[in-house]
Motif scaffolding. Sequence first.
Motif, PDB file in Angstrom:
ATOM      1  N   TYR A 144       0.866  -1.187   0.000  1.00 32.84           N
ATOM      2  CA  TYR A 144       0.000   0.000   0.000  1.00 32.84           C
ATOM      3  C   TYR A 144       0.902   1.236   0.000  1.00 32.84           C
ATOM      4  N   TRP A 424       0.312   6.049  -7.191  1.00 33.70           N
ATOM      5  CA  TRP A 424       0.599   4.627  -7.355  1.00 33.70           C
ATOM      6  C   TRP A 424       1.596   4.428  -8.502  1.00 33.70           C
ATOM      7  N   TYR A 453      -5.214  -0.637 -13.537  1.00 40.07           N
ATOM      8  CA  TYR A 453      -4.326   0.428 -13.050  1.00 40.07           C
ATOM      9  C   TYR A 453      -5.091   1.644 -12.511  1.00 40.07           C
ATOM     10  N   LYS A 454      -6.410   1.616 -12.662  1.00 37.49           N
ATOM     11  CA  LYS A 454      -7.200   2.690 -12.045  1.00 37.49           C
ATOM     12  C   LYS A 454      -7.725   2.252 -10.691  1.00 37.49           C
ATOM     13  N   GLU A 455      -7.733   0.948 -10.475  1.00 37.22           N
ATOM     14  CA  GLU A 455      -8.411   0.450  -9.276  1.00 37.22           C
ATOM     15  C   GLU A 455      -7.534  -0.313  -8.310  1.00 37.22           C
ATOM     16  N   PHE A 456      -6.439  -0.844  -8.790  1.00 30.13           N
ATOM     17  CA  PHE A 456      -5.574  -1.626  -7.901  1.00 30.13           C
ATOM     18  C   PHE A 456      -4.982  -0.691  -6.854  1.00 30.13           C
ATOM     19  N   MET A 457      -5.059  -1.107  -5.595  1.00 34.34           N
ATOM     20  CA  MET A 457      -4.709  -0.180  -4.523  1.00 34.34           C
ATOM     21  C   MET A 457      -3.276  -0.338  -4.019  1.00 34.34           C
TER      22      MET A 457
END
Lengths: 476, 511
Positions: A144, A424, A453-457
Amino acid sequence: MKRIHNKIAIFAAISLLFLFCSCNSAPSRVDYIVDTTPELFPDYTNTTFPSTIAPPNFCIELVGDEYYIAITGEDHVYFTYRGASAEVIIPPSKWRELCGDVGDGDFWIDISISNGGKWTQYAPIINSISTNKIDEYLAYRLLYPGYELWNEMGIYQRELSTYSEECVFSNDRVDKGCVNCHAFSNWSADTMMLHVRGKHGGTIIKQGDKTDLVQTNTTEFPNGAVYPSWHPQGRYIAFSSNEIRQYFHTSGIKPVEVSDSNSDLFIFDTNTNKQISSIDIAAKNKMETFPTWNNSGDVLYFCSADFKKDNKIEEVRYNLYSVSFDPETALLGDTVLVVDAQKLQKSISFPRVSPCGNYIMYTLSDYGNFSIWHPESDLYLLNLRDSTTRLMSEVNSSDVESYHCWSSSGDWFVFSSKRVDGLWAHPYIAAFDKDSGVASKPFALPQDDPKFYKEFMRTFNIPEFTTTKIDLNYKN
Amino acid sequence: MRKTNIVIFSLLFIALSSIFVDALGYTFAYREQEHLFLFDTQFFSSLVASVGGVGEYASLFVTQFFYVPYLGEVILALILSFIYLLSSAASYRLFKAYDPLFLALIPVVYLLTSYESLSFNISHVTSFFTVLLSIYILTFIKNRVVFVVVLSLVMALYCYAFGWIYVCAAATVIFLTTLSAYLFKSVVFIHKKWFIGVVLLLYTLFASVAFVQSYNAKEKLMALTELALQKGDWDSVLAYASKSRLNSSLMHYYQNMALAYSGRLSTSLFNHRQAVGSKSLYVTYDTNSSQFTKVGHYVYEYIGHIHEATHWANESIVVYGESSYNLINLIKYNILLGKPKVAMRYIRRLDKSLFYKNIALYYKNMIDRGDMPNIYLHKENNSDVRFTNTQSFRGELDAMIALNPLNKNALTYKFAFLLLEKKFSEFVSELIAATNSGIIVESDITDQYLQALLVYGQVTGASTPLDHLITDELKGRYIGYIRAKSDKNWAELKSRYKSSYWLYLDYSDLL
């Protein structure tokens, strides 16, 4: 009765076939033709893919009621899609067929979008396939994007020809300790290392079937081993030993600063577990870091800044130096200034020598060495044949470009970029022409889910190519 | 006996629902705030990939309904009640006998008392329930061989999906229930109803004692305060804080946050206990108490230090995960800091939940505005590099005021800090400077500020341009205070001067 059943079955099959065909058929008419290409996410336009990469699924970033996509080669349509979703998932078999047929050539993505019953046809997107070999795996750390604390993190390995990802080492195994700085000798996972911090800390070194946990902090280097570089012959590992501090900006665009209050280099002999150093790489008035070997292992490149007790972080700038090394005698020569970045009020980090030995790619930022938190950091290329250096504008973005790694062939390189949103980091791959020293437009490592790549945290750290699959076989 | 089980199940459900609605009501809101269930394949795959992950996923699914008052309480009461019913029913379906001792009530009592602790993981309940439910469903397979094979396969799978402990626990409960049924099968109860009554009474007594013993009033108070703080219910925060007699710096911090956010820091600071001094105005990173991580952002948000608030919110999301609370904080701060794409990633996350879609939409609409109601950020570009000194809160207050002298929140906070540090001379000079520069007007100078001004005059003998604000009544009260102090008249000091700065100044150790 049987005949009737057969007829029903044939009718059903034809209906399904018709339905399938009509679902993917091109629009019967085009109402508008525009000469621009639609935006894709990830940006898979005008780029070059290795022929062995997983299918580059994407989203069309334009709103529409219906989309029609055709992926074509010179004289063949490999894949069509028609539907309401802007997400395009390319079947692996079709992609393989395309890559196999196209070879070192171009392919096209034709896109039409319907809005209110009117179809707009966009200019075709042109991409290329290259048969130049890319390594089979990519290793990286996922965590993270926090500041000081961490919870879950691990070293992962992705097979580049598929979407398959495996966890190599999770910090669950070491009571949530920090795991970092995975490094390989000659891109081989048979000779590798990674650090484990905390209660179960140490450096895990794997050489063939043997895996050991080694302690590298000594009285001479109390901070132990930090940034590594494996010697190409697999015996030595050059390490920096850094006293790392974190700072938090009060204002401005940068949130975090990671800085060294001191650092030195040493070379760790894995045969004897001894540390080798000299005044040339561990000078008291210098802070040396980010060691990296050339391909023959007789030159060690590293970054170095002046050490002052009252150093202001924003005034610490690193130059690129080299020092000769004799692997037989383990003796170091004199240091040579390779790039004087201080003169330009800039700072170098992460130098990496290309496998052909002709180039050094490095990251340049305004100050400091932890460029991943510096939006201005960009990739630069030093041509060792004529000592010219240039900004790699073909791969850089307006946000962070930082850690990078050459593929074993030198035809590709991977780097971390925060271009999607600035927080990120994601791995981007670019083709590299060894003769001209020019790279292609980079592409984000393809993922099964186009929105990944817009949602992976989690953020990707230290992408490193490997030619073999990692089997750490380490039992703590 | 079947009817008895249904009656017990119904009674159990009513009793559990009552307990959850009343005594344990706060735990539902608290747990809901700690977790967020997302309808997302990545969320699913990241959880189920590990041993016990399906159980964790199921528990988060249930926890999301805690958002709606009563709904979560009823669902959990049902699940716990079903644990009893399924154990008995599965046992009966397997061996055709009922347990007259109702041993299946024991895990329910155990889970209920464990649930009282906020650190209890709901997945213990949901996983146990799922395993029991599966066993019960499988008992409908009539062929014994097929039943044994399917049961073995399913349980082997569940060992991975939920964890072996739940499979073992379910098997143990069913085994003991069956054993009890088998042993008492031939016993003829003369007064069966009385026997059942006595057994149930014993369970009730046992459960009551266990419940009371596990009840943690301090934890409850802290949780209620935290929830009130998150809701911005400042009066409740102050009420809970006044109930707590602990010298907990966290509780004092909550209290002072409520005072600050409700605009009472300059007027009512000493109306409330200030037993830990200026340390109650901020939190410092403490590895031993990760609770601080979750709430550290409040003070920095208040004083407009959004970079540092973001820092704390980031640490919190790393430690506590993607709770709605953490996501909302990061959305707010990133919008303010001009990072809409980062904010959007958190918004997309929130949008995948069941109950926070409207909030996600609200913040999505706020992105273009670039500001947040009630949060102040000084946006003037400053090219100087400055780093936050997390060890010096005073330094950060000064930096915020230097960045913008009109930052009234930071100024009020600094005044409170100086008063709690007992640095009244410095306070007075800062007060005069702020008044001279027009940042505050004379009407902003509250009674507690005047008390400090009066002490300053008395101790140093110096006069100030603000002395004319000190009334004769205040002077008279001060004389009374000094008299009571020299007489060591503790009763009068406590009754008449309880809310005065003077008492804090002289007797803060005794507060």
